[in-house]
Structures are given as C-alpha cells and as structure tokens.
Design a protein around this motif. Structure first.
Motif, PDB file in Angstrom:
ATOM      1  N   VAL A  39       0.610   9.330  -5.981  1.00 27.54           N
ATOM      2  CA  VAL A  39       1.132   9.578  -4.635  1.00 27.54           C
ATOM      3  C   VAL A  39       0.668  10.938  -4.131  1.00 27.54           C
ATOM      4  CG1 VAL A  39       3.224   9.908  -3.263  1.00 27.54           C
ATOM      5  CG2 VAL A  39       3.112   8.065  -4.949  1.00 27.54           C
ATOM      6  N   ARG A  40       0.756  11.940  -4.978  1.00 29.66           N
ATOM      7  CA  ARG A  40       0.348  13.286  -4.568  1.00 29.66           C
ATOM      8  C   ARG A  40      -1.120  13.315  -4.170  1.00 29.66           C
ATOM      9  NH1 ARG A  40       0.931  17.501  -9.183  1.00 29.66           N
ATOM     10  NH2 ARG A  40      -0.830  16.266  -9.937  1.00 29.66           N
ATOM     11  N   GLN A  41      -1.995  12.715  -4.982  1.00 26.75           N
ATOM     12  CA  GLN A  41      -3.421  12.729  -4.663  1.00 26.75           C
ATOM     13  C   GLN A  41      -3.696  11.976  -3.367  1.00 26.75           C
ATOM     14  OE1 GLN A  41      -6.130  11.426  -7.768  1.00 26.75           O
ATOM     15  NE2 GLN A  41      -7.734  10.972  -6.280  1.00 26.75           N
ATOM     16  N   ALA A  42      -3.097  10.797  -3.203  1.00 26.09           N
ATOM     17  CA  ALA A  42      -3.336  10.010  -1.999  1.00 26.09           C
ATOM     18  C   ALA A  42      -2.903  10.773  -0.749  1.00 26.09           C
ATOM     19  CB  ALA A  42      -2.616   8.669  -2.087  1.00 26.09           C
ATOM     20  N   ALA A  43      -1.777  11.469  -0.839  1.00 23.87           N
ATOM     21  CA  ALA A  43      -1.304  12.246   0.307  1.00 23.87           C
ATOM     22  C   ALA A  43      -2.184  13.467   0.551  1.00 23.87           C
ATOM     23  CB  ALA A  43       0.150  12.668   0.091  1.00 23.87           C
ATOM     24  N   GLU A  44      -2.597  14.148  -0.515  1.00 28.31           N
ATOM     25  CA  GLU A  44      -3.385  15.364  -0.349  1.00 28.31           C
ATOM     26  C   GLU A  44      -4.784  15.082   0.172  1.00 28.31           C
ATOM     27  OE1 GLU A  44      -3.191  17.279  -4.138  1.00 28.31           O
ATOM     28  OE2 GLU A  44      -1.219  18.185  -3.741  1.00 28.31           O
ATOM     29  N   GLU A  45      -5.349  13.925  -0.183  1.00 30.46           N
ATOM     30  CA  GLU A  45      -6.701  13.624   0.281  1.00 30.46           C
ATOM     31  C   GLU A  45      -6.702  12.998   1.680  1.00 30.46           C
ATOM     32  OE1 GLU A  45      -8.057  11.203  -2.925  1.00 30.46           O
ATOM     33  OE2 GLU A  45      -7.127   9.361  -2.166  1.00 30.46           O
ATOM     34  N   PHE A  46      -5.524  12.700   2.225  1.00 36.15           N
ATOM     35  CA  PHE A  46      -5.470  12.001   3.504  1.00 36.15           C
ATOM     36  C   PHE A  46      -6.004  12.815   4.682  1.00 36.15           C
ATOM     37  CE2 PHE A  46      -2.904  10.845   7.336  1.00 36.15           C
ATOM     38  CZ  PHE A  46      -3.658   9.733   7.667  1.00 36.15           C
ATOM     39  N   PRO A  47      -5.659  14.106   4.846  1.00 38.28           N
ATOM     40  CA  PRO A  47      -6.168  14.810   6.035  1.00 38.28           C
ATOM     41  C   PRO A  47      -7.687  14.790   6.144  1.00 38.28           C
ATOM     42  CG  PRO A  47      -4.378  16.055   5.042  1.00 38.28           C
ATOM     43  CD  PRO A  47      -4.709  14.950   4.076  1.00 38.28           C
ATOM     44  N   ALA A  48      -8.392  15.015   5.040  1.00 35.21           N
ATOM     45  CA  ALA A  48      -9.855  14.980   5.085  1.00 35.21           C
ATOM     46  C   ALA A  48     -10.353  13.565   5.330  1.00 35.21           C
ATOM     47  CB  ALA A  48     -10.440  15.532   3.788  1.00 35.21           C
ATOM     48  N   ALA A  49      -9.683  12.573   4.733  1.00 30.46           N
ATOM     49  CA  ALA A  49     -10.081  11.185   4.960  1.00 30.46           C
ATOM     50  C   ALA A  49      -9.878  10.807   6.428  1.00 30.46           C
ATOM     51  CB  ALA A  49      -9.279  10.255   4.055  1.00 30.46           C
ATOM     52  N   LEU A  50      -8.770  11.244   7.015  1.00 24.93           N
ATOM     53  CA  LEU A  50      -8.510  10.943   8.423  1.00 24.93           C
ATOM     54  C   LEU A  50      -9.582  11.563   9.315  1.00 24.93           C
ATOM     55  CD1 LEU A  50      -6.737   9.805  10.678  1.00 24.93           C
ATOM     56  CD2 LEU A  50      -5.339  11.885  10.524  1.00 24.93           C
ATOM     57  N   SER A 107       4.749  -0.900  -1.614  1.00 25.01           N
ATOM     58  CA  SER A 107       5.176  -0.465  -2.942  1.00 25.01           C
ATOM     59  C   SER A 107       4.878   1.031  -3.123  1.00 25.01           C
ATOM     60  CB  SER A 107       4.499  -1.324  -4.016  1.00 25.01           C
ATOM     61  OG  SER A 107       5.098  -1.116  -5.281  1.00 25.01           O
ATOM     62  N   LEU A 108       4.030   1.419  -4.095  1.00 23.82           N
ATOM     63  CA  LEU A 108       3.752   2.847  -4.267  1.00 23.82           C
ATOM     64  C   LEU A 108       3.038   3.412  -3.058  1.00 23.82           C
ATOM     65  CD1 LEU A 108       4.268   5.035  -6.424  1.00 23.82           C
ATOM     66  CD2 LEU A 108       1.891   4.751  -7.134  1.00 23.82           C
ATOM     67  N   GLY A 109       2.229   2.599  -2.398  1.00 23.18           N
ATOM     68  CA  GLY A 109       1.633   3.043  -1.144  1.00 23.18           C
ATOM     69  C   GLY A 109       2.674   3.363  -0.093  1.00 23.18           C
ATOM     70  N   GLY A 110       3.857   2.742  -0.200  1.00 19.06           N
ATOM     71  CA  GLY A 110       4.947   3.086   0.701  1.00 19.06           C
ATOM     72  C   GLY A 110       5.423   4.511   0.498  1.00 19.06           C
ATOM     73  N   ALA A 111       5.407   4.981  -0.756  1.00 23.51           N
ATOM     74  CA  ALA A 111       5.782   6.373  -1.013  1.00 23.51           C
ATOM     75  C   ALA A 111       4.767   7.319  -0.377  1.00 23.51           C
ATOM     76  CB  ALA A 111       5.872   6.621  -2.522  1.00 23.51           C
ATOM     77  N   VAL A 112       3.488   6.941  -0.384  1.00 18.99           N
ATOM     78  CA  VAL A 112       2.479   7.761   0.293  1.00 18.99           C
ATOM     79  C   VAL A 112       2.777   7.819   1.786  1.00 18.99           C
ATOM     80  CG1 VAL A 112       0.029   8.063   0.756  1.00 18.99           C
ATOM     81  CG2 VAL A 112       0.752   7.123  -1.441  1.00 18.99           C
ATOM     82  N   THR A 113       3.048   6.669   2.382  1.00 18.05           N
ATOM     83  CA  THR A 113       3.367   6.621   3.809  1.00 18.05           C
ATOM     84  C   THR A 113       4.563   7.508   4.134  1.00 18.05           C
ATOM     85  OG1 THR A 113       2.492   4.392   4.035  1.00 18.05           O
ATOM     86  CG2 THR A 113       4.124   5.082   5.666  1.00 18.05           C
ATOM     87  N   LEU A 114       5.619   7.407   3.345  1.00 18.41           N
ATOM     88  CA  LEU A 114       6.812   8.212   3.597  1.00 18.41           C
ATOM     89  C   LEU A 114       6.537   9.693   3.394  1.00 18.41           C
ATOM     90  CD1 LEU A 114       9.435   5.852   1.941  1.00 18.41           C
ATOM     91  CD2 LEU A 114       9.063   6.211   4.398  1.00 18.41           C
TER      92      LEU A 114
END
Length: 265
Positions: A93-104, A124-131
């Motif tokens: 979750v931490r990695q997916a959230a941290e890499e999101f600004p550059a991916a966006l 599921s776990l992707g929901g935790a990233v969204t939240l």
C-alpha cells in the motif's frame, strides 16, 4: 467495446480503457486486488466501466502483473508468509501510494486527460491505496469508490492463520491503514461509494458499514447480492470474461462515476 492500451507511467504498469471517441476526457484511476483479479489487465476486464465518458486507467500493484518476479506470484506469496503485514500488505500500500504522484504526472503527459479532478477506485488492498490517496494527499478528486476494501488492515491480517504478533512498529502501520479511525481525513474530501459483497468476509462487511457511518455525509454503502470477496475466477492474472457478480459491481460503479462526471462538467 473500448480497446485497451498498455504502458508504463513512471515505472508503474497500466492498462487504459479510453472513452468511446478515444479523445480528451476526465481520468479515473484504479488499483486492483491481491485476490482475483490480481493484475491491472484482469481488473480492467472485470470492471471495465464501458460507456463512461472518461479514461479508465488501471494501475498495477507492486509484485503483481507485469511486476511479478519470474512471471509468478510466488515471491509475493512468500512475503505474505514471512510477515503478512510488514513484508506485504503495508509496504504494498505504501509503495503504491508513494509512486502515484509521479505515475499521475506521466499519465497526464501520455493521455488526453487534462489536469482536472480525477476519480479513484480500489478493490480489496487496492481499496486501501484509494483511501490513502484520499486521506493523505491533496490530489483533486471528483469521486472515489472502493470494492470489498481493506478498510481496516487489522481485519485483513486476521483472515490469515495464527495470531499476528503486533509490536510498536506494526501497530503504527496498522493504525495508518485504519480508515474508520481516520474517517475525519476522508469526510468532505470527495463523494465516496463503498461497495460490499453480501458474501464477503464478515469483518470486511462490518468495516464497510462502519466507514460509511464514520465518514457521514457524502459516503454511500451499496451491497451486492451473491458477491464474495474475489471479482474474478482464479488465477486472476490474465483478462477473463466478466462474472455476473462483477457485472453488478461494474454497473454500480459506472452509475456512480457517471453521475459525478456530469456534476463536474
């Protein structure tokens, strides 16, 4: 039917579904499950949201899909066996959230999506990233949705065998991923749809109800009959025909985001 596009955004693999005309439109970003469907391509097939006047870009989670080690889930499963929370769930979750600004930023450079507010969706776990994106960033969001989400990571950890040995570090990590306790950070952030399968794990269904109650105005709960936790058949890595239960989820999400896109227009 929208033909999928594949690529990478700042190193993050994605499967993108364009709007009907393939032109400029708002952006909806998703994060898939670790259960089936467990890749961006498979999640796009399960929840394509066809007909939405938006680009739907499904991002790959760490250690999944194109980022599997040696083309299999074995390495990810070993991390779950080693320490379900601190080796797998929390760092994913931490990695997916941290890499999101550059991916966006990369997605905005590659696709005709403009710089307006986006939609966010996770299963599921992707929901935790969204939240976490909603709670911990100031990215403008027009609407969010989660499906059978990991709303309290302690509830997910409890689904695995044995009593998890929480200590100070893992307790702090679990607190970060307790979005009922952190509902104040979500209240007023963006309209939020919480989709819960009527046959999902009881604890996750309880968490879905508790989150909607805690967030209050702007949060809605929608139960899906006959839906267990997964949205696709195993192995859930490659795109597969849409299951009837996933079709019901897809219809709910399509209606939810369509309404918010119209409001934002």
């Amino acid at each position: 039917m929208d033909a999928p596009l594949t690529g990478t955004a700042a190193g993050v693999p994605f499967t993108a579904l364009p709007p009907a005309d393939g032109g400029a439109a708002p952006l909806i970003v998703t994060w898939h499950m670790l259960d089936a469907p467990r890749s961006d391509a498979a999640f796009a097939a399960a929840l394509p949201m066809h007909g939405l006047p938006a680009w739907r870009v499904h991002l790959g989670m760490p250690m999944c899909g194109a980022r599997m080690v040696d083309g299999s889930m074995d390495a990810g499963l070993e991390l779950l066996r080693r320490d379900v929370l601190m080796s797998a769930l929390y760092p994913f979750v931490r990695q997916a959230a941290e890499e999101f600004p550059a991916a966006l930023a990369s997605l905005r450079a590659q696709l005709p999506v403009g710089d307006g507010p986006i939609g966010v969706l996770g299963g599921s776990l992707g929901g935790a990233v969204t939240l976490r994106i909603l709670a911990d960033t100031d990215v403008p969001v027009l609407a969010g949705a989660v499906v059978n989400a990991a709303i309290r990571v302690r509830s997910v950890v409890a689904l695995f065998p044995g009593d998890y040995p929480y200590d100070a570090e893992s307790g702090r990590a679990a607190d970060e991923l307790d979005f009922v306790a952190r509902a104040g950070a979500l209240a007023g952030r963006a309209p939020l749809l919480v989709v819960s399968g009527e046959q999902d794990h009881a604890a996750l269904r309880d968490d879905a109800r508790d989150l909607v109650n805690a967030v209050g105005q702007g949060a809605e709960l929608q139960s899906i009959p006959h839906l267990a936790h997964p949205l696709a058949e195993e192995p859930g890595i490659a795109p597969a025909p849409q299951l009837p239960q996933a079709r019901a989820v897809d219809a709910a999400l399509t209606a939810w985001f369509r309404h918010r896109l119209v409001d934002a227009a």
